[in-house]
Design a protein around this motif. Structure first.
Motif, mmCIF file in Angstrom:
data_model
loop_
_atom_site.group_PDB
_atom_site.id
_atom_site.type_symbol
_atom_site.label_atom_id
_atom_site.label_comp_id
_atom_site.label_asym_id
_atom_site.label_seq_id
_atom_site.Cartn_x
_atom_site.Cartn_y
_atom_site.Cartn_z
ATOM 1 N N ASP A 115 9.720 59.840 -40.491
ATOM 2 C CA ASP A 115 10.057 60.961 -39.621
ATOM 3 C C ASP A 115 9.404 60.756 -38.262
ATOM 4 O O ASP A 115 8.205 60.448 -38.166
ATOM 5 N N LYS A 116 10.189 60.936 -37.195
ATOM 6 C CA LYS A 116 9.660 60.682 -35.855
ATOM 7 C C LYS A 116 8.544 61.653 -35.482
ATOM 8 O O LYS A 116 7.658 61.304 -34.688
ATOM 9 N N ASP A 117 8.556 62.869 -36.053
ATOM 10 C CA ASP A 117 7.481 63.819 -35.764
ATOM 11 C C ASP A 117 6.160 63.353 -36.364
ATOM 12 O O ASP A 117 5.093 63.514 -35.749
ATOM 13 N N TRP A 118 6.213 62.779 -37.577
ATOM 14 C CA TRP A 118 5.004 62.224 -38.187
ATOM 15 C C TRP A 118 4.475 61.050 -37.362
ATOM 16 O O TRP A 118 3.266 60.937 -37.129
ATOM 17 N N ASP A 161 8.470 43.225 -32.235
ATOM 18 C CA ASP A 161 7.786 44.290 -32.969
ATOM 19 C C ASP A 161 8.683 44.760 -34.102
ATOM 20 O O ASP A 161 9.737 45.356 -33.863
ATOM 21 N N ILE A 162 8.292 44.464 -35.344
ATOM 22 C CA ILE A 162 9.122 44.818 -36.494
ATOM 23 C C ILE A 162 8.634 46.144 -37.092
ATOM 24 O O ILE A 162 7.453 46.433 -37.104
ATOM 25 N N GLY A 163 9.597 46.932 -37.578
ATOM 26 C CA GLY A 163 9.260 48.286 -38.016
ATOM 27 C C GLY A 163 8.726 49.091 -36.851
ATOM 28 O O GLY A 163 7.733 49.794 -36.966
ATOM 29 N N CYS A 164 9.435 49.011 -35.721
ATOM 30 C CA CYS A 164 8.881 49.518 -34.454
ATOM 31 C C CYS A 164 8.773 51.033 -34.398
ATOM 32 O O CYS A 164 8.032 51.568 -33.573
ATOM 33 N N GLY A 165 9.508 51.761 -35.254
ATOM 34 C CA GLY A 165 9.474 53.216 -35.162
ATOM 35 C C GLY A 165 9.931 53.681 -33.792
ATOM 36 O O GLY A 165 10.967 53.250 -33.283
ATOM 37 N N THR A 166 9.126 54.528 -33.167
ATOM 38 C CA THR A 166 9.482 55.040 -31.835
ATOM 39 C C THR A 166 8.853 54.236 -30.705
ATOM 40 O O THR A 166 8.901 54.642 -29.551
ATOM 41 N N GLY A 167 8.240 53.092 -31.037
ATOM 42 C CA GLY A 167 7.690 52.214 -30.007
ATOM 43 C C GLY A 167 6.205 52.367 -29.764
ATOM 44 O O GLY A 167 5.701 51.978 -28.702
ATOM 45 N N SER A 168 5.457 52.869 -30.733
ATOM 46 C CA SER A 168 4.026 53.104 -30.539
ATOM 47 C C SER A 168 3.266 51.813 -30.254
ATOM 48 O O SER A 168 2.382 51.777 -29.386
ATOM 49 N N THR A 169 3.584 50.747 -30.995
ATOM 50 C CA THR A 169 2.881 49.479 -30.770
ATOM 51 C C THR A 169 3.110 48.980 -29.346
ATOM 52 O O THR A 169 2.175 48.529 -28.670
#
Length: 267
Positions: A5-8, A41-49
């Protein structure tokens, strides 16, 4: 493999940024010796890394952000915008043969490999070693959770949570807390230089919202394992939620970061 979840992800991002081992990030920056490094970046989600590392790495560094979940990729695009040197890719990580590794100097991943199986890590290691690609794998859970305000069930809760972490999260039966050590051994055998550092979350009362969501997730996982009676888990959860606001109360959630670079002779 399902996404988060993007909120998490937004809730945990400040804790992740604070937890990363700074010396290992500096080592990564020094290891990127090409004139225009390329990172995947793998499993990047919303780009935090990307948001965390971009100011700390040499310019110009080009990025490809990859995730299975199109909703998360869309959120990453929205947050990052049209910054130069960033492309996006949707791919199920089970399709390791399709990883876009051409020209890539290093793969980055955050809070990912503790969700992966030994078989996946073996395939992944063989794939990246075959292309002489480095790996920066941060924030993998190490199985240790402690609280400054103790409860009698803490050890049992952590034990059952760790059992749950070894379930199949979409990439086979997960390594959970043993992920970093497994990756280190596998990459060392491929003649990589591997560095490991601790990167724990230290959560004080000002991270109350994150702690509340974390505790809810821990309790749900423990209930799924089923060793503890539901009423006991409820009592533990209520105690932990109340303890968050107590003066001097904090919790430590252990993570580890790993940096692995191929030997100079192989490059």
């Amino acid at each position: 493999m399902s996404g988060f979840d993007k909120d998490w992800l937004a809730l945990r991002e400040p804790a992740d940024m604070a937890a990363r081992d700074p010396a290992l990030v500096e080592q990564l920056a020094r290891a990127l010796t090409t004139s225009s490094p390329q990172l995947l970046d793998i499993g990047c989600g919303t780009g935090s890394t990307y948001r965390t590392l971009r100011p700390k790495l040499p310019e110009p560094t080009r990025w490809t952000l990859l995730d299975y979940d199109p909703t998360l990729i869309a959120e990453a695009r929205r947050r990052i915008g049209s910054e130069n040197g960033v492309t996006f890719c949707q791919l199920d990580l089970n399709q390791l043969d399709d990883l876009p590794l051409e020209g890539i100097d290093c793969i980055t991943a955050s809070a990912l490999f503790d969700l992966c199986s030994a078989a996946f890590c073996d395939r992944f290691t063989a794939r990246v070693a075959g292309e002489n690609v480095g790996l920066y794998a941060a924030l993998n859970y190490d199985g240790v959770m402690t609280w400054t305000v103790p409860h009698a069930l803490d050890a049992e809760v952590v034990r059952d949570f760790n059992t749950h972490q070894q379930g199949d999260k979409g990439l086979g039966p997960a390594l959970g807390p043993s992920a970093t050590s497994y990756l280190k051994d596998a990459l060392t055998k491929e003649d990589y230089t591997v560095l490991v550092a601790d990167s724990p979350w230290i959560l004080e009362s000002d991270a109350g919202e994150l702690q509340a969501e974390l505790l809810r997730g821990i309790a749900n996982a423990v209930l799924e394992v089923g060793n503890l009676p539901p009423e006991a888990v409820s009592v533990w959860l209520a105690f932990r939620r109340d303890a968050v606001a107590q003066e001097g109360s904090s919790c430590r959630i252990g993570h580890t970061d790993l940096l692995a670079m191929p030997s100079l002779n192989a490059r």
